[in-house]
Design a protein around this motif. Structure first.
Motif, PDB file in Angstrom:
ATOM      1  N   LEU A 256       0.830  -1.207   0.000  1.00  0.00           N
ATOM      2  CA  LEU A 256       0.000   0.000   0.000  1.00  0.00           C
ATOM      3  C   LEU A 256       0.868   1.263   0.000  1.00  0.00           C
ATOM      4  CD1 LEU A 256      -2.803  -1.032   2.514  1.00  0.00           C
ATOM      5  CD2 LEU A 256      -3.048  -0.699   0.052  1.00  0.00           C
ATOM      6  N   GLU A 257       1.974   1.234   0.729  1.00  0.00           N
ATOM      7  CA  GLU A 257       2.895   2.369   0.734  1.00  0.00           C
ATOM      8  C   GLU A 257       3.517   2.583  -0.641  1.00  0.00           C
ATOM      9  OE1 GLU A 257       3.490   4.627   2.872  1.00  0.00           O
ATOM     10  OE2 GLU A 257       2.547   3.848   4.696  1.00  0.00           O
ATOM     11  N   THR A 258       3.785   1.494  -1.335  1.00  0.00           N
ATOM     12  CA  THR A 258       4.315   1.598  -2.699  1.00  0.00           C
ATOM     13  C   THR A 258       3.318   2.299  -3.611  1.00  0.00           C
ATOM     14  OG1 THR A 258       5.619  -0.434  -2.421  1.00  0.00           O
ATOM     15  CG2 THR A 258       5.165   0.281  -4.687  1.00  0.00           C
ATOM     16  N   LEU A 259       2.059   1.904  -3.507  1.00  0.00           N
ATOM     17  CA  LEU A 259       1.016   2.553  -4.305  1.00  0.00           C
ATOM     18  C   LEU A 259       0.836   4.013  -3.893  1.00  0.00           C
ATOM     19  CD1 LEU A 259      -1.629  -0.316  -4.377  1.00  0.00           C
ATOM     20  CD2 LEU A 259      -0.312   0.534  -6.324  1.00  0.00           C
ATOM     21  N   GLN A 266       2.840  11.162  -8.660  1.00  0.00           N
ATOM     22  CA  GLN A 266       2.187  11.213  -9.971  1.00  0.00           C
ATOM     23  C   GLN A 266       2.946  10.376 -11.001  1.00  0.00           C
ATOM     24  OE1 GLN A 266      -0.857  13.374 -10.901  1.00  0.00           O
ATOM     25  NE2 GLN A 266      -0.943  12.669  -8.770  1.00  0.00           N
ATOM     26  N   ASP A 267       3.398   9.192 -10.543  1.00  0.00           N
ATOM     27  CA  ASP A 267       4.236   8.330 -11.382  1.00  0.00           C
ATOM     28  C   ASP A 267       3.353   7.321 -12.122  1.00  0.00           C
ATOM     29  OD1 ASP A 267       6.104   6.548 -12.470  1.00  0.00           O
ATOM     30  OD2 ASP A 267       7.524   6.937 -10.835  1.00  0.00           O
ATOM     31  N   GLU A 268       2.979   7.676 -13.329  1.00  0.00           N
ATOM     32  CA  GLU A 268       2.093   6.819 -14.119  1.00  0.00           C
ATOM     33  C   GLU A 268       2.743   5.485 -14.444  1.00  0.00           C
ATOM     34  OE1 GLU A 268      -0.319   6.898 -18.395  1.00  0.00           O
ATOM     35  OE2 GLU A 268       0.669   8.699 -17.646  1.00  0.00           O
ATOM     36  N   GLU A 269       4.033   5.486 -14.708  1.00  0.00           N
ATOM     37  CA  GLU A 269       4.727   4.249 -15.067  1.00  0.00           C
ATOM     38  C   GLU A 269       4.722   3.250 -13.914  1.00  0.00           C
ATOM     39  OE1 GLU A 269       9.109   2.679 -16.607  1.00  0.00           O
ATOM     40  OE2 GLU A 269       8.703   4.829 -16.432  1.00  0.00           O
ATOM     41  N   VAL A 270       4.993   3.743 -12.708  1.00  0.00           N
ATOM     42  CA  VAL A 270       5.003   2.866 -11.542  1.00  0.00           C
ATOM     43  C   VAL A 270       3.625   2.241 -11.320  1.00  0.00           C
ATOM     44  CG1 VAL A 270       5.138   2.819  -9.013  1.00  0.00           C
ATOM     45  CG2 VAL A 270       6.929   3.940 -10.341  1.00  0.00           C
ATOM     46  N   GLY A 276      -0.590  -3.655 -13.827  1.00  0.00           N
ATOM     47  CA  GLY A 276      -0.465  -4.628 -14.908  1.00  0.00           C
ATOM     48  C   GLY A 276       0.007  -5.973 -14.403  1.00  0.00           C
ATOM     49  N   ARG A 277       1.003  -5.940 -13.510  1.00  0.00           N
ATOM     50  CA  ARG A 277       1.521  -7.180 -12.933  1.00  0.00           C
ATOM     51  C   ARG A 277       0.460  -7.855 -12.067  1.00  0.00           C
ATOM     52  NH1 ARG A 277       5.413  -5.166 -10.104  1.00  0.00           N
ATOM     53  NH2 ARG A 277       6.927  -5.193 -11.811  1.00  0.00           N
ATOM     54  N   ALA A 278      -0.243  -7.053 -11.269  1.00  0.00           N
ATOM     55  CA  ALA A 278      -1.270  -7.614 -10.388  1.00  0.00           C
ATOM     56  C   ALA A 278      -2.404  -8.248 -11.188  1.00  0.00           C
ATOM     57  CB  ALA A 278      -1.817  -6.529  -9.463  1.00  0.00           C
ATOM     58  N   ILE A 279      -2.838  -7.588 -12.239  1.00  0.00           N
ATOM     59  CA  ILE A 279      -3.923  -8.111 -13.084  1.00  0.00           C
ATOM     60  C   ILE A 279      -3.497  -9.409 -13.750  1.00  0.00           C
ATOM     61  CG2 ILE A 279      -5.267  -7.677 -15.184  1.00  0.00           C
ATOM     62  CD1 ILE A 279      -5.235  -4.667 -14.330  1.00  0.00           C
ATOM     63  N   ALA A 280      -2.261  -9.452 -14.255  1.00  0.00           N
ATOM     64  CA  ALA A 280      -1.763 -10.659 -14.924  1.00  0.00           C
ATOM     65  C   ALA A 280      -1.683 -11.837 -13.954  1.00  0.00           C
ATOM     66  CB  ALA A 280      -0.393 -10.385 -15.547  1.00  0.00           C
ATOM     67  N   GLU A 281      -1.206 -11.574 -12.731  1.00  0.00           N
ATOM     68  CA  GLU A 281      -1.102 -12.642 -11.734  1.00  0.00           C
ATOM     69  C   GLU A 281      -2.482 -13.147 -11.323  1.00  0.00           C
ATOM     70  OE1 GLU A 281       1.357 -14.345 -10.640  1.00  0.00           O
ATOM     71  OE2 GLU A 281       2.904 -13.224 -11.708  1.00  0.00           O
ATOM     72  N   ARG A 282      -3.430 -12.230 -11.220  1.00  0.00           N
ATOM     73  CA  ARG A 282      -4.784 -12.633 -10.848  1.00  0.00           C
ATOM     74  C   ARG A 282      -5.410 -13.484 -11.949  1.00  0.00           C
ATOM     75  NH1 ARG A 282     -10.501 -13.328 -10.922  1.00  0.00           N
ATOM     76  NH2 ARG A 282     -11.218 -13.067  -8.792  1.00  0.00           N
ATOM     77  N   GLU A 283      -5.206 -13.101 -13.179  1.00  0.00           N
ATOM     78  CA  GLU A 283      -5.735 -13.875 -14.308  1.00  0.00           C
ATOM     79  C   GLU A 283      -5.110 -15.265 -14.357  1.00  0.00           C
ATOM     80  OE1 GLU A 283      -5.036 -11.483 -17.750  1.00  0.00           O
ATOM     81  OE2 GLU A 283      -6.861 -10.287 -17.473  1.00  0.00           O
ATOM     82  N   ARG A 284      -3.803 -15.329 -14.098  1.00  0.00           N
ATOM     83  CA  ARG A 284      -3.118 -16.626 -14.104  1.00  0.00           C
ATOM     84  C   ARG A 284      -3.655 -17.515 -12.991  1.00  0.00           C
ATOM     85  NH1 ARG A 284       1.732 -14.850 -13.592  1.00  0.00           N
ATOM     86  NH2 ARG A 284       2.056 -14.611 -15.826  1.00  0.00           N
ATOM     87  N   TRP A 285      -3.832 -16.927 -11.804  1.00  0.00           N
ATOM     88  CA  TRP A 285      -4.370 -17.704 -10.681  1.00  0.00           C
ATOM     89  C   TRP A 285      -5.771 -18.215 -11.000  1.00  0.00           C
ATOM     90  CZ3 TRP A 285      -8.871 -16.348  -8.033  1.00  0.00           C
ATOM     91  CH2 TRP A 285      -9.207 -17.198  -6.974  1.00  0.00           C
ATOM     92  N   TYR A 286      -6.628 -17.363 -11.543  1.00  0.00           N
ATOM     93  CA  TYR A 286      -8.003 -17.751 -11.825  1.00  0.00           C
ATOM     94  C   TYR A 286      -8.057 -18.872 -12.856  1.00  0.00           C
ATOM     95  CZ  TYR A 286     -13.006 -17.417 -12.645  1.00  0.00           C
ATOM     96  OH  TYR A 286     -14.345 -17.714 -12.745  1.00  0.00           O
TER      97      TYR A 286
END
Length: 320
Positions: A256-259, A266-270, A276-286
């Protein structure tokens, strides 16, 4: 050979689902059910999750070959203490509670030496908004991961019988050390409930909540859904697993501190990379969970014919 006697203590969602799954398997067994709530017991009998019920806990368990304690964690200790002296030699006792470390300790303390204990935890949840016995279904166990944590004192035959029982329900046995189980389940099972409670507390205790609650959509509903599944909350399972949970909470705070830093800077890349990584991992898990694409863990070998002899059913051998 007479039918094996299986007693299920606790006929809520988990216990009745197990009974229904065993019935569906065609196993040559007799299932006795016990629940401290008479209405729950009547409902389980009505849906044919059990063959009969017994209001007396000791009477329900004393002649059982297998006792399944499908009870909340907070009821496990006293139930083991109550039934232990009355269990017959060779009886297999298993449970469904988390965390496992205290349950294993209670089994060693209260169950006699002539009884084998194999800890269990079926990874299942109700489908839809129904709860308790009314949500029970044999289908929830089909292909489900079923954690097993055998006691060091459990006989090899008891472990194999538990594997047979799990497979008869349609689930996949997964062996874990109790400490490993508790560490993993703290993150994947208990941490989401804590996070949901924190989210609910943050919003509901804020001044705008009265107006904000009207705007709650799918994101809020899904983010707090685990509170609905855990609406009969007991602190004891969390306190008993506090050492593991504290580590996971610390990790959550770090994330949460990272976010937060990404938002502050205002770091759009971060933020884009993180999500993107979180969404990909969630899709893989599902996907893995949906299709059961987990890495297989070897099981102890099963003596030929044991399952067929005891439960009266035959499992198909996998194709070579």
């Amino acid at each position: 050979m007479p039918k094996a006697n299986v007693t299920i203590v606790g006929l809520g969602f988990v216990g009745s689902s197990m009974g229904l799954a065993l019935k569906k398997s065609g196993a040559d067994i007799s299932i006795i059910g016990h629940d401290k709530e008479p209405e729950v017991a009547r409902e389980a009998l009505k849906m044919k999750a059990v063959d009969r019920t017994d209001w007396n806990l000791i009477s329900a368990c004393e002649k059982a070959d297998i006792v399944i304690l499908a009870l909340p964690f907070q009821e496990m200790r006293e139930t083991m203490k109550a039934v232990g002296p009355y269990l017959k030699p060779g009886c297999l006792v298993t449970d469904t509670a988390i965390p496992k470390r205290p349950v294993m300790k209670w089994a060693e303390e209260f169950l006699p030496e002539h009884v084998s204990f194999v800890g269990g935890n079926p990874i299942i949840s109700p489908q839809g908004e129904a709860a308790g016995v009314k949500a029970a279904s044999a289908e929830v166990l089909k292909g489900a991961t079923y954690c097993l944590t055998p006691s060091p004192q459990a006989s090899g035959e008891a472990v194999e019988l538990t594997v047979a029982l799990v497979k008869a329900m349609g689930a996949n046995p997964y062996f874990l050390d109790p400490a490993e189980h508790d560490g993993l389940l703290a993150g994947i099972e208990q941490l989401p409930i804590i996070a949901a409670a924190a989210l609910m507390g943050t919003l509901s205790q804020s001044p705008p909540w009265r107006d904000m609650r009207r705007l709650g959509g799918s994101a809020f509903s899904q983010g707090t859904a685990s509170l609905w599944e855990s609406r009969t909350f007991w602190a004891q399972p969390f306190l008993e697993n506090a050492d593991n949970l504290i580590r996971w909470v610390d990790q959550l705070i770090y994330q949460l501190e990272t976010l937060k830093r990404g938002l502050q800077e205002q770091d759009e890349e971060v933020l884009s990379t993180y999500f993107g990584r979180a969404i990909a991992e969630r899709e893989r898990w599902y996907k893995d969970k949906t299709f059961g694409q987990w890495e297989e863990v070897p099981e102890p070998p099963r003596p030929p014919g044991m399952l067929e002899t005891f439960l009266g059913i035959r499992l198909r051998k996998p194709k070579e």
